[in-house]
Design a protein around this motif. Sequence first.
Motif, PDB file in Angstrom:
ATOM      1  N   ASP A 590      12.066 -11.287   7.644  1.00 18.91           N
ATOM      2  CA  ASP A 590      12.178 -11.553   6.026  1.00 18.91           C
ATOM      3  C   ASP A 590      13.613 -10.569   5.502  1.00 18.91           C
ATOM      4  OD1 ASP A 590      12.906 -11.806   3.472  1.00 18.91           O
ATOM      5  OD2 ASP A 590      10.686 -11.356   2.957  1.00 18.91           O
ATOM      6  N   PRO A 591      14.347 -11.212   4.911  1.00 21.33           N
ATOM      7  CA  PRO A 591      15.798 -10.368   4.670  1.00 21.33           C
ATOM      8  C   PRO A 591      15.892  -9.433   3.752  1.00 21.33           C
ATOM      9  CG  PRO A 591      16.852 -12.572   4.655  1.00 21.33           C
ATOM     10  CD  PRO A 591      15.279 -12.673   4.765  1.00 21.33           C
ATOM     11  N   ALA A 592      14.831  -9.652   3.153  1.00 22.13           N
ATOM     12  CA  ALA A 592      14.695  -8.654   2.330  1.00 22.13           C
ATOM     13  C   ALA A 592      14.209  -6.952   2.659  1.00 22.13           C
ATOM     14  CB  ALA A 592      13.287  -8.957   0.984  1.00 22.13           C
ATOM     15  N   GLU A 593      13.240  -6.902   3.716  1.00 26.88           N
ATOM     16  CA  GLU A 593      13.367  -5.918   4.751  1.00 26.88           C
ATOM     17  C   GLU A 593      14.351  -5.125   5.111  1.00 26.88           C
ATOM     18  OE1 GLU A 593       8.825  -7.609   6.249  1.00 26.88           O
ATOM     19  OE2 GLU A 593       9.969  -7.241   7.284  1.00 26.88           O
ATOM     20  N   MET A 594      15.267  -5.461   5.335  1.00 29.55           N
ATOM     21  CA  MET A 594      16.350  -4.886   5.582  1.00 29.55           C
ATOM     22  C   MET A 594      16.950  -3.675   5.882  1.00 29.55           C
ATOM     23  SD  MET A 594      17.646  -5.355   8.671  1.00 29.55           S
ATOM     24  CE  MET A 594      17.847  -7.547   8.720  1.00 29.55           C
ATOM     25  N   TRP A 595      16.758  -3.556   3.813  1.00 25.58           N
ATOM     26  CA  TRP A 595      17.228  -2.173   3.553  1.00 25.58           C
ATOM     27  C   TRP A 595      16.563  -1.413   3.462  1.00 25.58           C
ATOM     28  CZ3 TRP A 595      20.632   0.576   1.685  1.00 25.58           C
ATOM     29  CH2 TRP A 595      20.427   1.912   1.385  1.00 25.58           C
ATOM     30  N   PRO A 596      14.917  -1.820   3.559  1.00 30.53           N
ATOM     31  CA  PRO A 596      14.470  -0.746   3.622  1.00 30.53           C
ATOM     32  C   PRO A 596      13.924  -0.190   5.119  1.00 30.53           C
ATOM     33  CG  PRO A 596      12.457  -2.604   3.205  1.00 30.53           C
ATOM     34  CD  PRO A 596      14.371  -2.519   2.872  1.00 30.53           C
ATOM     35  N   LEU A 597      14.109  -0.927   6.444  1.00 32.38           N
ATOM     36  CA  LEU A 597      13.830  -0.767   7.709  1.00 32.38           C
ATOM     37  C   LEU A 597      15.243   0.402   8.459  1.00 32.38           C
ATOM     38  CD1 LEU A 597      12.708  -3.963   9.399  1.00 32.38           C
ATOM     39  CD2 LEU A 597      11.679  -1.521   9.444  1.00 32.38           C
ATOM     40  N   VAL A 598      16.617  -0.667   7.618  1.00 30.66           N
ATOM     41  CA  VAL A 598      17.506   0.650   8.400  1.00 30.66           C
ATOM     42  C   VAL A 598      17.266   1.444   7.198  1.00 30.66           C
ATOM     43  CG1 VAL A 598      20.167   0.424   8.103  1.00 30.66           C
ATOM     44  CG2 VAL A 598      19.437  -1.830   8.576  1.00 30.66           C
ATOM     45  N   LEU A 626       2.309 -15.553  -2.196  1.00 31.59           N
ATOM     46  CA  LEU A 626       2.027 -15.254  -1.011  1.00 31.59           C
ATOM     47  C   LEU A 626       0.466 -14.393  -0.314  1.00 31.59           C
ATOM     48  CD1 LEU A 626       5.039 -16.807   1.601  1.00 31.59           C
ATOM     49  CD2 LEU A 626       3.215 -17.868   0.664  1.00 31.59           C
ATOM     50  N   GLY A 627       0.969 -12.850  -1.547  1.00 36.00           N
ATOM     51  CA  GLY A 627      -0.301 -12.297  -0.894  1.00 36.00           C
ATOM     52  C   GLY A 627       0.556 -10.912  -0.159  1.00 36.00           C
ATOM     53  N   LEU A 628       1.597 -11.097   0.035  1.00 32.71           N
ATOM     54  CA  LEU A 628       2.016  -9.994   1.274  1.00 32.71           C
ATOM     55  C   LEU A 628       2.578  -9.050   0.175  1.00 32.71           C
ATOM     56  CD1 LEU A 628       4.295 -12.273   2.598  1.00 32.71           C
ATOM     57  CD2 LEU A 628       2.120 -11.855   3.318  1.00 32.71           C
ATOM     58  N   PRO A 629       1.932  -7.288   1.002  1.00 28.99           N
ATOM     59  CA  PRO A 629       2.551  -6.347  -0.076  1.00 28.99           C
ATOM     60  C   PRO A 629       4.467  -6.146  -0.383  1.00 28.99           C
ATOM     61  CG  PRO A 629       2.758  -6.466   2.448  1.00 28.99           C
ATOM     62  CD  PRO A 629       2.533  -7.268   2.013  1.00 28.99           C
ATOM     63  N   PRO A 630       4.942  -5.710  -1.111  1.00 30.75           N
ATOM     64  CA  PRO A 630       6.448  -5.762  -0.597  1.00 30.75           C
ATOM     65  C   PRO A 630       7.133  -5.443   0.530  1.00 30.75           C
ATOM     66  CG  PRO A 630       5.721  -4.590  -2.779  1.00 30.75           C
ATOM     67  CD  PRO A 630       4.424  -4.494  -1.376  1.00 30.75           C
ATOM     68  N   ALA A 631       8.373  -5.770   0.460  1.00 28.56           N
ATOM     69  CA  ALA A 631       9.094  -6.024   1.409  1.00 28.56           C
ATOM     70  C   ALA A 631       9.517  -3.856   1.697  1.00 28.56           C
ATOM     71  CB  ALA A 631      10.493  -6.152   0.888  1.00 28.56           C
ATOM     72  N   GLY A 632       8.936  -3.176   0.872  1.00 30.87           N
ATOM     73  CA  GLY A 632       8.960  -2.018   1.693  1.00 30.87           C
ATOM     74  C   GLY A 632       8.434  -1.634   2.308  1.00 30.87           C
ATOM     75  N   ALA A 633       7.144  -2.226   2.251  1.00 29.72           N
ATOM     76  CA  ALA A 633       6.126  -1.228   3.161  1.00 29.72           C
ATOM     77  C   ALA A 633       6.528  -1.758   4.663  1.00 29.72           C
ATOM     78  CB  ALA A 633       4.599  -2.824   2.821  1.00 29.72           C
ATOM     79  N   ALA A 634       7.530  -2.959   5.136  1.00 27.70           N
ATOM     80  CA  ALA A 634       8.695  -2.713   6.445  1.00 27.70           C
ATOM     81  C   ALA A 634       8.652  -1.407   6.716  1.00 27.70           C
ATOM     82  CB  ALA A 634       9.889  -3.738   6.488  1.00 27.70           C
ATOM     83  N   ALA A 635       8.492  -0.258   5.935  1.00 27.75           N
ATOM     84  CA  ALA A 635       9.990   0.580   6.486  1.00 27.75           C
ATOM     85  C   ALA A 635       8.905   2.171   7.757  1.00 27.75           C
ATOM     86  CB  ALA A 635      10.406   1.924   5.119  1.00 27.75           C
ATOM     87  N   ASP A 679      -7.300 -10.957   9.936  1.00 24.82           N
ATOM     88  CA  ASP A 679      -7.048  -9.656   9.362  1.00 24.82           C
ATOM     89  C   ASP A 679      -5.123  -9.571  10.302  1.00 24.82           C
ATOM     90  OD1 ASP A 679      -7.901  -8.070   7.663  1.00 24.82           O
ATOM     91  OD2 ASP A 679      -8.561  -6.409   9.206  1.00 24.82           O
ATOM     92  N   VAL A 680      -3.696  -9.479   9.791  1.00 28.80           N
ATOM     93  CA  VAL A 680      -2.685 -10.742  10.153  1.00 28.80           C
ATOM     94  C   VAL A 680      -1.403  -9.552   9.468  1.00 28.80           C
ATOM     95  CG1 VAL A 680      -0.485 -12.117   9.820  1.00 28.80           C
ATOM     96  CG2 VAL A 680      -3.324 -12.340   9.909  1.00 28.80           C
ATOM     97  N   LEU A 681      -1.197  -8.664  10.589  1.00 22.13           N
ATOM     98  CA  LEU A 681      -0.576  -7.287  10.302  1.00 22.13           C
ATOM     99  C   LEU A 681       0.953  -8.265  11.541  1.00 22.13           C
ATOM    100  CD1 LEU A 681      -3.215  -5.944  12.234  1.00 22.13           C
ATOM    101  CD2 LEU A 681      -2.019  -4.903  10.700  1.00 22.13           C
ATOM    102  N   TYR A 682       1.818  -7.605  10.705  1.00 26.34           N
ATOM    103  CA  TYR A 682       3.420  -7.958  11.428  1.00 26.34           C
ATOM    104  C   TYR A 682       3.850  -6.323  11.545  1.00 26.34           C
ATOM    105  CZ  TYR A 682       8.006  -9.474  11.868  1.00 26.34           C
ATOM    106  OH  TYR A 682       9.448 -10.117  12.294  1.00 26.34           O
ATOM    107  N   VAL A 683       4.458  -6.057  13.254  1.00 27.86           N
ATOM    108  CA  VAL A 683       5.091  -5.415  13.301  1.00 27.86           C
ATOM    109  C   VAL A 683       6.650  -5.696  13.444  1.00 27.86           C
ATOM    110  CG1 VAL A 683       5.842  -4.446  15.555  1.00 27.86           C
ATOM    111  CG2 VAL A 683       3.522  -5.296  15.681  1.00 27.86           C
ATOM    112  N   ALA A 684       7.557  -4.800  12.715  1.00 28.87           N
ATOM    113  CA  ALA A 684       8.605  -4.745  12.022  1.00 28.87           C
ATOM    114  C   ALA A 684       9.413  -3.488  12.487  1.00 28.87           C
ATOM    115  CB  ALA A 684       8.803  -4.389  10.235  1.00 28.87           C
TER     116      ALA A 684
END
Length: 775
Positions: A590-598, A626-635, A679-684
């Motif tokens: 998700d492009p919204a994850e870019m800031w917290p990840l970088v 969608l029941g997803l956590p905020p993009a900041g969770a990717a950090a 249970d579904v996990l994403y690897v950022a």
Amino acid sequence: MSTRFGPRRAEWVVVDAPDPRPGDEALIGHLEAFDLLYRSLVAVMFNFAQSGHPGGSVSSGRIVESLLFDAMAYDIGDPQRLDQDLMSYAAGHKALGLYAMLALRTEVVAASRPDLLPAEARLRMRFEDLLGFRRNPTQPTPLFREFASKPLDGHPTPATPFVKLSTGASGIGMGSSLGLAFGAADHFGADAPRVHVIEGEGGLTPGRVAEALAFAGTAGLSNAVVHLDWNQASIDSDAVTREGAVPGDYVQWDPMEFFYLHDWNVVEVPDGFDFGLVLAAQRRALRMATGQPTAVVYRTVKGWRYGIEGKKSHGGGHKLCSPEYVAAMEPLLGDGAPGLPSCAPDAGPDEVEAAYWATLQMLRERIAADPAMSGAVSGAVAAARERLDADGRAPRQGAPDVEAVFAAADPAAEPEAIRLAPGDKIALRQQLGKVLGHLNAASGGAIVVGAADLLGSTAISMATDGFPDGFFHYAANPGSRTLSVGGICEDGMSCILSGVSSFGAQIGAGASYGAFLAPLGHIPSRLHAIGNQTRREVEPGSPNRPMVLICGHAGMKTGEDGPTHADPQALQIMQENFVPGMAVTLTPWDPAEMWPLVAAAFRARPAVIVPYVTRPGEPILDRAALGLPPAGAAAEGVYRFRTAGEGRDGTLVIQGSSVAYAFLLETLPLLEEAGIDLDVLYVASLELFDLLPAERREEIFPAERGAEAMGITGFTMPTLYRWIRSDLGRRHSLYPFRKGHYLGSGVGEMVVHEAGLDGEGQFAAIRAYVEERRG
């Protein structure tokens, strides 16, 4: 028919006569005495290590001695001064010579002016440290332990004082050394420190070197000076280049032509062993006023006066304490080398070390017996510091503040100007460009970018918004943050950017197709990581200095370009392929994850940051709906897409933008309709996850889940092995090569469909996995 070069800014001069200054006759006499000690020390080091490269160490000796004791401005008492001239051994195989030269300089100065030397042993190269040449840190021999000798690597690393780069791997050192020169030029402006690069003609033959020279010539990097030890001998050849009418074994240019082609000044020295010519040539190089980099090319003989010449001396030398070794020591000690310590050919490590140390002590006595030489050399070293202090070099007005990048990189504080909202549409690559652009603005331009003719295509150009357009030129466009790296040159670009970051005042960031940049950038980034680790031997507690390799157009969504470009293997090359903490890969969906990840990656301060970003525009989904956590969770690197209820049917791990969007928009409704609860996990970022405390990692992904999980990745199967540990899970996991062939061309959606990674394909695999688990 004759041909000639087109117009050049550079000059080509031949220095075939000395240009003496008052005092040169005495100086040359002392340099001759120093050089005899140096050549003898090279022979001693190879003798007792029975490893290394004596030939090139000898042939480059007088070049380096002239630099250290006449041309350079530096402070032997402070290897960390940023304003001093640098010497960089791009020819890493000459490490034996580097260590011998630095240790001999220390010993000679200690005999006459010990006040010039740093107090701490870690900042000096001592004779005691030479016991560690090509020795492991765990070496058990008694003197190595007693003296706390440095374990000196086979090729240079920053564990050695005054060494800023890890070099020696097939031409890497030329590009990284020129990156250092850029770092100095950009930070200090017009009166920048010079970077003197030591190389041989064999080191010019890798393609990445031509790319690096093109960069420096195009950028007018006039503070870069290459000193080329043209001895014509490599491992396999005694005629590396063409010389006059005689064809070369490898290339059909000579070094002067090669540099001049790339618009470098050339100073040609017919005899690199004539101190009068060498001093004159180096002084001429410092007076060059063309605004171009300079190459001084010295004709030499590999293994000069060692007893073995040419290619046989490249990586070979005399047998342990053999008559030939004794003969190599006779010019210093006299006929028969009386008093030379020795040991039997079958001596054990302790006995060899004792003889080695006794020989070094004998050389120390020789230094003490020549106070005129030690006084003159010490005076030259003191003058080098005086020149440096007199220059008064200071950072240019408006120089970037690299630490501001790390201060601004707060994962929890996304700037309003780059924040995305549901319903927006933007490509991952574009959002990354905006994130880097914000950090660049905050630091005044500390992020310097390059691309393989893909600045706009990869959107790394957005990182330079607000800075002068066009490519950097030292004189004409110094404010630009965009480097011209020679065109389609992922290889050379990565080398250059590693050197930019190594200087310590900027962050080098490069972009290309992930299919090309990951493999071609791996060697430079690996050496950069080694350099960051070893630098802490000299600078304890020093943080890593990141470089960024943007693997753009990553994976299946680049399908129109076909399997040659839309390669899923790029992540496997970098993920978990470095010492822990040295590299961080980023795989946002998700492009919204870019800031917290970088931001989290910069805060982690690895040596290498590798984002994988796709080409098409992506819709910004309503994560809350969608029941997803905020993009900041990717950090945190790994986070939960969904948490199953009590009747959990299994665990699914997802990585990659193409498969994540397919899962959320296509697969998830099918699963809900079928009553399958996972249970579904994403690897950022696997590496950011690994930086979490063990308790938090276990909370996010309990160990037992790996024994049951299946995976879906847009990359290759080995990238799932960390998460999918059972035969059942791996049997049902999906990845682009699962059907046993490289994928075809077409729009991204069709390539994903061909791979069986679209919604229907994912649903079928998940259903089969759940059915087998249920038995």
